[in-house]
Design an enzyme around this catalytic site. Structure first.
Site, PDB file in Angstrom:
ATOM      1  N   HIS A  96      -8.396   5.059   2.760  1.00 42.21           N
ATOM      2  CA  HIS A  96      -7.805   3.728   2.594  1.00 42.21           C
ATOM      3  C   HIS A  96      -8.650   2.843   1.681  1.00 42.21           C
ATOM      4  O   HIS A  96      -8.602   1.630   1.782  1.00 42.21           O
ATOM      5  CB  HIS A  96      -7.667   3.043   3.954  1.00 42.21           C
ATOM      6  CG  HIS A  96      -6.619   3.631   4.840  1.00 42.21           C
ATOM      7  ND1 HIS A  96      -5.270   3.403   4.655  1.00 42.21           N
ATOM      8  CD2 HIS A  96      -6.719   4.445   5.926  1.00 42.21           C
ATOM      9  CE1 HIS A  96      -4.589   4.030   5.592  1.00 42.21           C
ATOM     10  NE2 HIS A  96      -5.441   4.677   6.374  1.00 42.21           N
ATOM     11  N   GLN A 119      -6.191 -28.257  -9.284  1.00 43.22           N
ATOM     12  CA  GLN A 119      -6.447 -29.459 -10.119  1.00 43.22           C
ATOM     13  C   GLN A 119      -5.273 -30.440 -10.069  1.00 43.22           C
ATOM     14  O   GLN A 119      -4.168 -30.080  -9.679  1.00 43.22           O
ATOM     15  CB  GLN A 119      -6.747 -29.067 -11.580  1.00 43.22           C
ATOM     16  CG  GLN A 119      -7.730 -27.929 -11.786  1.00 43.22           C
ATOM     17  CD  GLN A 119      -9.169 -28.236 -11.479  1.00 43.22           C
ATOM     18  OE1 GLN A 119      -9.931 -27.367 -11.137  1.00 43.22           O
ATOM     19  NE2 GLN A 119      -9.556 -29.499 -11.583  1.00 43.22           N
ATOM     20  N   ASP A 139       0.885  -1.159   0.000  1.00 40.01           N
ATOM     21  CA  ASP A 139       0.000   0.000   0.000  1.00 40.01           C
ATOM     22  C   ASP A 139       0.921   1.206   0.000  1.00 40.01           C
ATOM     23  O   ASP A 139       1.653   1.434   0.964  1.00 40.01           O
ATOM     24  CB  ASP A 139      -0.877  -0.050   1.260  1.00 40.01           C
ATOM     25  CG  ASP A 139      -1.687   1.215   1.490  1.00 40.01           C
ATOM     26  OD1 ASP A 139      -1.531   2.198   0.744  1.00 40.01           O
ATOM     27  OD2 ASP A 139      -2.504   1.205   2.434  1.00 40.01           O
ATOM     28  N   LYS A 160      -2.138  -2.346   8.296  1.00 39.09           N
ATOM     29  CA  LYS A 160      -2.263  -3.796   8.433  1.00 39.09           C
ATOM     30  C   LYS A 160      -1.507  -4.486   7.307  1.00 39.09           C
ATOM     31  O   LYS A 160      -1.225  -3.879   6.278  1.00 39.09           O
ATOM     32  CB  LYS A 160      -3.739  -4.177   8.367  1.00 39.09           C
ATOM     33  CG  LYS A 160      -4.371  -4.305   9.727  1.00 39.09           C
ATOM     34  CD  LYS A 160      -3.937  -5.584  10.427  1.00 39.09           C
ATOM     35  CE  LYS A 160      -4.430  -5.603  11.858  1.00 39.09           C
ATOM     36  NZ  LYS A 160      -3.900  -6.748  12.601  1.00 39.09           N
ATOM     37  N   TYR A 210       2.449   1.548  14.564  1.00 37.52           N
ATOM     38  CA  TYR A 210       1.370   1.389  13.596  1.00 37.52           C
ATOM     39  C   TYR A 210       1.791   1.859  12.208  1.00 37.52           C
ATOM     40  O   TYR A 210       2.156   3.006  12.013  1.00 37.52           O
ATOM     41  CB  TYR A 210       0.128   2.171  14.012  1.00 37.52           C
ATOM     42  CG  TYR A 210      -0.961   2.051  12.968  1.00 37.52           C
ATOM     43  CD1 TYR A 210      -1.679   0.871  12.847  1.00 37.52           C
ATOM     44  CD2 TYR A 210      -1.225   3.086  12.082  1.00 37.52           C
ATOM     45  CE1 TYR A 210      -2.647   0.730  11.881  1.00 37.52           C
ATOM     46  CE2 TYR A 210      -2.189   2.950  11.102  1.00 37.52           C
ATOM     47  CZ  TYR A 210      -2.895   1.781  11.009  1.00 37.52           C
ATOM     48  OH  TYR A 210      -3.846   1.630  10.040  1.00 37.52           O
ATOM     49  N   ASP A 213      -7.781  -7.201   1.567  1.00 39.52           N
ATOM     50  CA  ASP A 213      -7.515  -5.880   2.155  1.00 39.52           C
ATOM     51  C   ASP A 213      -8.271  -5.759   3.476  1.00 39.52           C
ATOM     52  O   ASP A 213      -9.331  -6.349   3.651  1.00 39.52           O
ATOM     53  CB  ASP A 213      -7.966  -4.764   1.197  1.00 39.52           C
ATOM     54  CG  ASP A 213      -7.532  -3.385   1.693  1.00 39.52           C
ATOM     55  OD1 ASP A 213      -6.456  -3.289   2.327  1.00 39.52           O
ATOM     56  OD2 ASP A 213      -8.273  -2.403   1.451  1.00 39.52           O
ATOM     57  N   LYS A 214      -7.691  -4.991   4.385  1.00 42.02           N
ATOM     58  CA  LYS A 214      -8.238  -4.764   5.734  1.00 42.02           C
ATOM     59  C   LYS A 214      -8.218  -6.029   6.566  1.00 42.02           C
ATOM     60  O   LYS A 214      -9.147  -6.316   7.323  1.00 42.02           O
ATOM     61  CB  LYS A 214      -9.659  -4.167   5.662  1.00 42.02           C
ATOM     62  CG  LYS A 214      -9.787  -2.930   4.813  1.00 42.02           C
ATOM     63  CD  LYS A 214      -8.992  -1.752   5.352  1.00 42.02           C
ATOM     64  CE  LYS A 214      -9.120  -0.556   4.418  1.00 42.02           C
ATOM     65  NZ  LYS A 214      -7.977  -0.448   3.489  1.00 42.02           N
ATOM     66  N   ASP A 223      -6.797  -0.580  -1.107  1.00 49.76           N
ATOM     67  CA  ASP A 223      -5.682   0.364  -1.319  1.00 49.76           C
ATOM     68  C   ASP A 223      -4.343  -0.340  -1.544  1.00 49.76           C
ATOM     69  O   ASP A 223      -3.300   0.301  -1.483  1.00 49.76           O
ATOM     70  CB  ASP A 223      -5.584   1.348  -0.144  1.00 49.76           C
ATOM     71  CG  ASP A 223      -5.416   0.657   1.195  1.00 49.76           C
ATOM     72  OD1 ASP A 223      -5.300  -0.590   1.228  1.00 49.76           O
ATOM     73  OD2 ASP A 223      -5.410   1.363   2.221  1.00 49.76           O
ATOM     74  N   GLY A 238      19.163  -5.918  -1.460  1.00 52.18           N
ATOM     75  CA  GLY A 238      19.219  -7.309  -1.885  1.00 52.18           C
ATOM     76  C   GLY A 238      17.948  -8.104  -1.788  1.00 52.18           C
ATOM     77  O   GLY A 238      17.741  -9.046  -2.542  1.00 52.18           O
TER      78      GLY A 238
HETATM   79  P1  13P Z   1      -4.897  -0.310   5.226  1.00 53.70           P
HETATM   80  O1  13P Z   1      -4.097  -1.250   6.101  1.00 53.70           O
HETATM   81  O2  13P Z   1      -5.601  -1.034   4.127  1.00 53.70           O
HETATM   82  O3  13P Z   1      -4.099   0.849   4.770  1.00 53.70           O
HETATM   83  O4  13P Z   1      -6.094   0.219   6.117  1.00 53.70           O
HETATM   84  C1  13P Z   1      -5.857   0.961   7.248  1.00 53.70           C
HETATM   85  C2  13P Z   1      -7.112   1.001   8.052  1.00 53.70           C
HETATM   86  O5  13P Z   1      -7.212   0.297   9.022  1.00 53.70           O
HETATM   87  C3  13P Z   1      -8.195   1.845   7.599  1.00 53.70           C
HETATM   88  O6  13P Z   1      -9.229   1.938   8.554  1.00 53.70           O
HETATM   89 MG    MG Z   2      -3.950   2.183   3.433  1.00 54.01          MG
HETATM   90 MG    MG Z   3      -4.834  -2.066   2.581  1.00 50.38          MG
END
Ligand code: 13P
Ligand code: MG
Ligand code: MG
Ligand code: 13P
Length: 365
Positions: A20, A240, A13, A230, A227, A130-131, A51, A102
């Site tokens: 997001h 198959q 991302d 995620k 943070y 995502d999320k 995203d 590398g």
């Molecule tokens: P991303 O990890 O997809 O950037 O989302 C962050 C988030 O928690 C939005 O609420």
């Molecule tokens: Mg994001």
């Molecule tokens: Mg994301």
């Protein structure tokens, strides 16, 4: 021995549009421009879910190849420049390091790579979410490769009947273990049920030892110690002939299991399978979603994609996911909608605790 193909999926991302929810088309264009016709690659496809940009690449240079990782890194840097120009949200979010040395591992982007000799026909599915976080694949991979109520091939296909081997990673202690199913099923479930810590990294056919599936298991917040979003994960599954049929690989997603990673990376929510067009999470920045792109490989060429969740047969699970979302959202800031304190991606707890420290009365005194 025929020549071996490597299928690499590297994702990051590097800026959201808007917030997001999505990737701006200019970033996807830039990524395609960087990869298309590159001499190291046989073929490439650029996709996104929410995203996150997913670089799908085939080549003959093997896993963890520095040049392929550098190409992905440079592509994300180029996309970050576009994201900065457009002032997209969290431009460069997942790129932790300043310099590439590398290997892309540890720098932020997620990777899933597998090397194999292409079979007479080589159907693969690339799942991208995502999320949520890598542990989100544990339940579906378990069902695909170890649950006969999901995968009838385990019962009636002689090539699958012996079962599979699962490489499980302990993302906290940085260890791995191989479980052999069906005999280790109960032992394995003790660990993979703890999705915030243990992740299925790879699955192998027990007889041939050939790779069957691989996921990205990066835990960005563990790497960065703060943070940084995620670790929205990817997973490649071969299908198959000794592996799950395409429909067996998709079947686990007819149940919207709860995963961590919704809103500020700090909430549980149902994983909703969607088409590429619907891969734009907006409600409370979610709910978490997954897309499935199917390709036939032909001498390393990516024939596809087939947008596999673009099927009315998945309407019921989407409806159920929305019902679960309605239900769990009403809990607001309460667990288990909100993640437990030690798993939240960020928290005001230290500041609030500091502010209130004189008002807390010790009951032991
Ligand atoms: P991303 O990890 O997809 O950037 O989302 C962050 C988030 O928690 C939005 O609420
Ligand atoms: Mg994001
Ligand atoms: Mg994301
Ligand atoms: P390893 O950490 O086992 O090298 O995995 C990286 C990779 O190749 C992803 O599939």
């Amino acid at each position: 021995m025929g020549k071996k193909i490597t299928l690499s999926v590297i994702k990051a991302d590097v800026g959201g549009y808007v917030g997001h929810s999505n990737v701006h088309p200019e970033l996807l264009e830039k990524a395609r421009e960087m990869l298309s016709g590159h001499p190291l690659l046989i073929d490439s496809y650029v996709a996104h879910v929410g995203d996150d940009i997913n670089l799908i690449m085939t080549h003959e240079t093997g896993r963890n190849n520095g040049e392929i990782h550098k190409l992905a890194w440079d592509t994300f840097l180029a996309c970050t420049e576009v994201a900065k120009k457009l002032k997209l949200y969290g431009a460069g979010q997942d790129l932790l390091g300043d310099a590439f040395s590398g290997n892309i591992k540890g720098l932020g982007p997620g990777t899933a790579e597998m090397q194999f000799e292409e079979r007479k026909s080589e159907p693969v599915i690339i799942f991208m979410a995502d999320k949520t976080e890598p542990g989100a694949w544990n339940l579906p991979l378990y069902k695909m490769f170890a649950d006969p109520f999901n995968t009838i091939g385990l019962v009636i296909d002689p090539n699958m009947h012996n079962g599979f081997e699962f490489e499980v990673r302990d993302t906290i202690k940085n260890k791995k273990i191989i479980f052999s199913t069906p005999e280790d099923l109960y032992d394995m479930l003790v660990f993979i049920g703890a999705t915030g810590r243990f992740c299925i990294k790879r699955v192998f056919n027990k007889e041939t030892k050939d790779i069957a599936a691989v996921s990205s298991t990066q835990r960005l917040n563990l790497m960065a110690g703060r943070y940084v979003g995620k670790d929205d994960p990817v997973c490649i599954v071969r299908c198959q002939s000794g592996y799950p049929a395409v429909g067996e690989a998709l079947e686990p997603f007819t149940y919207p299991h709860l995963v961590a990673g919704w809103m500020r990376g700090s909430h549980n929510g149902p994983l909703m399978p969607v088409s590429m067009n619907e891969a734009r999470p907006t409600r409370f920045d979610g709910p978490p979603r997954v897309i499935a792109l199917g390709f036939q490989l032909s001498e390393g060429k990516l024939v596809g994609p087939q947008d596999l969740f673009d099927d009315p047969a998945f309407d019921n699970v989407r409806k159920q996911a929305n019902n679960v979302a309605d239900y769990i959202r009403r809990m607001g800031p309460f667990e288990p909608h909100r993640l437990p304190l030690d798993e939240m991606e960020y928290t005001s707890m230290p500041q609030v605790t500091e502010k209130l420290k004189d008002r807390f009365i010790d009951l032991n005194k």
